[in-house]
Scaffold this motif. Structure first.
Motif, PDB file in Angstrom:
ATOM      1  N   GLY A 103       0.884  -1.226   0.062  1.00  0.00           N
ATOM      2  CA  GLY A 103      -0.047  -0.074  -0.051  1.00  0.00           C
ATOM      3  C   GLY A 103       0.823   1.228   0.015  1.00  0.00           C
ATOM      4  N   GLY A 104       2.219   1.157  -0.274  1.00  0.00           N
ATOM      5  CA  GLY A 104       3.004   2.540  -0.469  1.00  0.00           C
ATOM      6  C   GLY A 104       3.722   2.707   0.970  1.00  0.00           C
ATOM      7  N   VAL A 105       3.331   1.669   2.191  1.00  0.00           N
ATOM      8  CA  VAL A 105       3.624   2.306   3.397  1.00  0.00           C
ATOM      9  C   VAL A 105       5.007   1.546   3.419  1.00  0.00           C
ATOM     10  CG1 VAL A 105       3.518   1.811   5.781  1.00  0.00           C
ATOM     11  CG2 VAL A 105       1.406   2.277   4.290  1.00  0.00           C
ATOM     12  N   ALA A 106       6.151   2.174   3.809  1.00  0.00           N
ATOM     13  CA  ALA A 106       7.579   1.815   4.038  1.00  0.00           C
ATOM     14  C   ALA A 106       7.494   0.638   4.934  1.00  0.00           C
ATOM     15  CB  ALA A 106       8.499   2.964   4.393  1.00  0.00           C
ATOM     16  N   ASP A 107       8.475  -0.421   4.709  1.00  0.00           N
ATOM     17  CA  ASP A 107       8.713  -1.211   5.678  1.00  0.00           C
ATOM     18  C   ASP A 107       7.545  -2.301   6.037  1.00  0.00           C
ATOM     19  OD1 ASP A 107      11.382  -0.772   5.785  1.00  0.00           O
ATOM     20  OD2 ASP A 107      11.005   0.655   7.223  1.00  0.00           O
ATOM     21  N   SER A 108       6.449  -2.125   5.378  1.00  0.00           N
ATOM     22  CA  SER A 108       5.241  -3.053   5.579  1.00  0.00           C
ATOM     23  C   SER A 108       5.201  -4.115   4.462  1.00  0.00           C
ATOM     24  CB  SER A 108       4.078  -2.351   5.628  1.00  0.00           C
ATOM     25  OG  SER A 108       3.527  -1.887   4.543  1.00  0.00           O
ATOM     26  N   GLY A 109       4.966  -5.458   4.749  1.00  0.00           N
ATOM     27  CA  GLY A 109       4.707  -6.242   3.811  1.00  0.00           C
ATOM     28  C   GLY A 109       3.891  -7.461   4.020  1.00  0.00           C
ATOM     29  N   GLU A 110       3.684  -8.439   3.094  1.00  0.00           N
ATOM     30  CA  GLU A 110       3.033  -9.512   3.264  1.00  0.00           C
ATOM     31  C   GLU A 110       3.577 -10.720   2.406  1.00  0.00           C
ATOM     32  OE1 GLU A 110      -0.611  -8.968   1.431  1.00  0.00           O
ATOM     33  OE2 GLU A 110      -1.282  -7.055   2.635  1.00  0.00           O
ATOM     34  N   ASN A 111       3.381 -11.917   3.088  1.00  0.00           N
ATOM     35  CA  ASN A 111       3.774 -12.934   2.279  1.00  0.00           C
ATOM     36  C   ASN A 111       2.638 -14.219   2.132  1.00  0.00           C
ATOM     37  OD1 ASN A 111       6.569 -12.733   1.914  1.00  0.00           O
ATOM     38  ND2 ASN A 111       6.956 -12.907   4.142  1.00  0.00           N
ATOM     39  N   ASN A 112       2.090 -14.414   0.998  1.00  0.00           N
ATOM     40  CA  ASN A 112       0.864 -15.192   0.935  1.00  0.00           C
ATOM     41  C   ASN A 112       1.202 -16.585  -0.072  1.00  0.00           C
ATOM     42  OD1 ASN A 112      -0.935 -12.943   1.835  1.00  0.00           O
ATOM     43  ND2 ASN A 112      -0.327 -12.166   0.083  1.00  0.00           N
ATOM     44  N   PHE A 113       0.457 -17.690   0.472  1.00  0.00           N
ATOM     45  CA  PHE A 113       0.591 -19.012  -0.427  1.00  0.00           C
ATOM     46  C   PHE A 113      -0.770 -19.364  -0.537  1.00  0.00           C
ATOM     47  CE2 PHE A 113       0.539 -23.507  -0.573  1.00  0.00           C
ATOM     48  CZ  PHE A 113       1.631 -23.750  -1.377  1.00  0.00           C
ATOM     49  N   THR A 114      -1.059 -19.606  -1.988  1.00  0.00           N
ATOM     50  CA  THR A 114      -2.391 -20.129  -2.462  1.00  0.00           C
ATOM     51  C   THR A 114      -2.312 -21.594  -2.766  1.00  0.00           C
ATOM     52  OG1 THR A 114      -3.037 -17.896  -2.457  1.00  0.00           O
ATOM     53  CG2 THR A 114      -4.334 -19.548  -3.293  1.00  0.00           C
ATOM     54  N   SER A 115      -3.080 -22.575  -2.787  1.00  0.00           N
ATOM     55  CA  SER A 115      -3.136 -23.607  -3.696  1.00  0.00           C
ATOM     56  C   SER A 115      -4.767 -23.758  -3.672  1.00  0.00           C
ATOM     57  CB  SER A 115      -2.834 -25.017  -2.733  1.00  0.00           C
ATOM     58  OG  SER A 115      -3.583 -25.073  -1.701  1.00  0.00           O
ATOM     59  N   ARG A 116      -4.932 -24.444  -5.063  1.00  0.00           N
ATOM     60  CA  ARG A 116      -6.204 -24.885  -5.614  1.00  0.00           C
ATOM     61  C   ARG A 116      -6.250 -25.774  -6.369  1.00  0.00           C
ATOM     62  NH1 ARG A 116      -6.712 -19.416  -9.559  1.00  0.00           N
ATOM     63  NH2 ARG A 116      -5.798 -20.307 -11.226  1.00  0.00           N
ATOM     64  N   LEU A 117      -7.582 -26.518  -6.594  1.00  0.00           N
ATOM     65  CA  LEU A 117      -7.995 -27.538  -7.477  1.00  0.00           C
ATOM     66  C   LEU A 117      -9.109 -27.104  -8.056  1.00  0.00           C
ATOM     67  CD1 LEU A 117      -7.490 -30.445  -8.438  1.00  0.00           C
ATOM     68  CD2 LEU A 117      -8.749 -31.088  -6.244  1.00  0.00           C
ATOM     69  N   GLU A 118      -9.203 -27.172  -9.476  1.00  0.00           N
ATOM     70  CA  GLU A 118     -10.191 -26.770 -10.219  1.00  0.00           C
ATOM     71  C   GLU A 118     -10.695 -28.077 -10.970  1.00  0.00           C
ATOM     72  OE1 GLU A 118      -9.282 -23.658 -12.751  1.00  0.00           O
ATOM     73  OE2 GLU A 118      -8.419 -22.545 -11.211  1.00  0.00           O
ATOM     74  N   LEU A 119     -11.894 -28.431 -11.289  1.00  0.00           N
ATOM     75  CA  LEU A 119     -12.485 -29.537 -11.957  1.00  0.00           C
ATOM     76  C   LEU A 119     -13.510 -28.864 -12.889  1.00  0.00           C
ATOM     77  CD1 LEU A 119     -12.997 -32.430  -9.608  1.00  0.00           C
ATOM     78  CD2 LEU A 119     -11.241 -32.033 -11.292  1.00  0.00           C
ATOM     79  N   SER A 120     -13.302 -29.017 -14.256  1.00  0.00           N
ATOM     80  CA  SER A 120     -14.454 -28.548 -15.254  1.00  0.00           C
ATOM     81  C   SER A 120     -14.902 -29.589 -16.009  1.00  0.00           C
ATOM     82  CB  SER A 120     -13.517 -27.674 -16.225  1.00  0.00           C
ATOM     83  OG  SER A 120     -12.874 -26.634 -15.674  1.00  0.00           O
TER      84      SER A 120
END
Length: 95
Positions: free
Chosen positions: A70-87
């Motif tokens: 968000g433009g704020v110095a020294d802020s951050g995030e680490n994200n992990f996503t997994s997914r399974l899709e069936l069509s």
């Protein structure tokens, strides 16, 4: 409008014409909303394949690191996503 720069790379490793691994890397830097430059690095790997004439599956995971969120110095995030899709593809009969 947001003064963003982006680098996006995607590659495929085919086992069959309809079954493959997909690799994606994405890097975005933007000044807005500031004052610090927000940097987002995203990496994704997925397996995509048709198991029958009608059933398709996609299984994958994605990691994401955000620096100066968000433009704020020294802020951050680490994200992990997994997914399974069936069509399921419906066919209109034999052609």
């Amino acid at each position: 409008g947001t003064d963003a720069r982006e680098l996006w790379i995607q590659g495929h490793w085919f086992f069959l014409p309809s079954t493959y691994l997909e690799f994606t890397a994405n890097r975005t830097e933007r000044q807005f909303p500031g004052p610090a430059t927000e940097k987002v690095s995203r990496y994704e790997m997925a397996f995509i394949g048709w198991f029958t004439r009608s059933l398709r599956a996609r299984a994958g995971f994605q990691t994401e690191k955000v620096t100066n969120a968000g433009g704020v110095a020294d802020s951050g995030e680490n994200n992990f996503t997994s997914r399974l899709e069936l069509s399921w593809q419906f066919s209109g009969g034999n052609r």
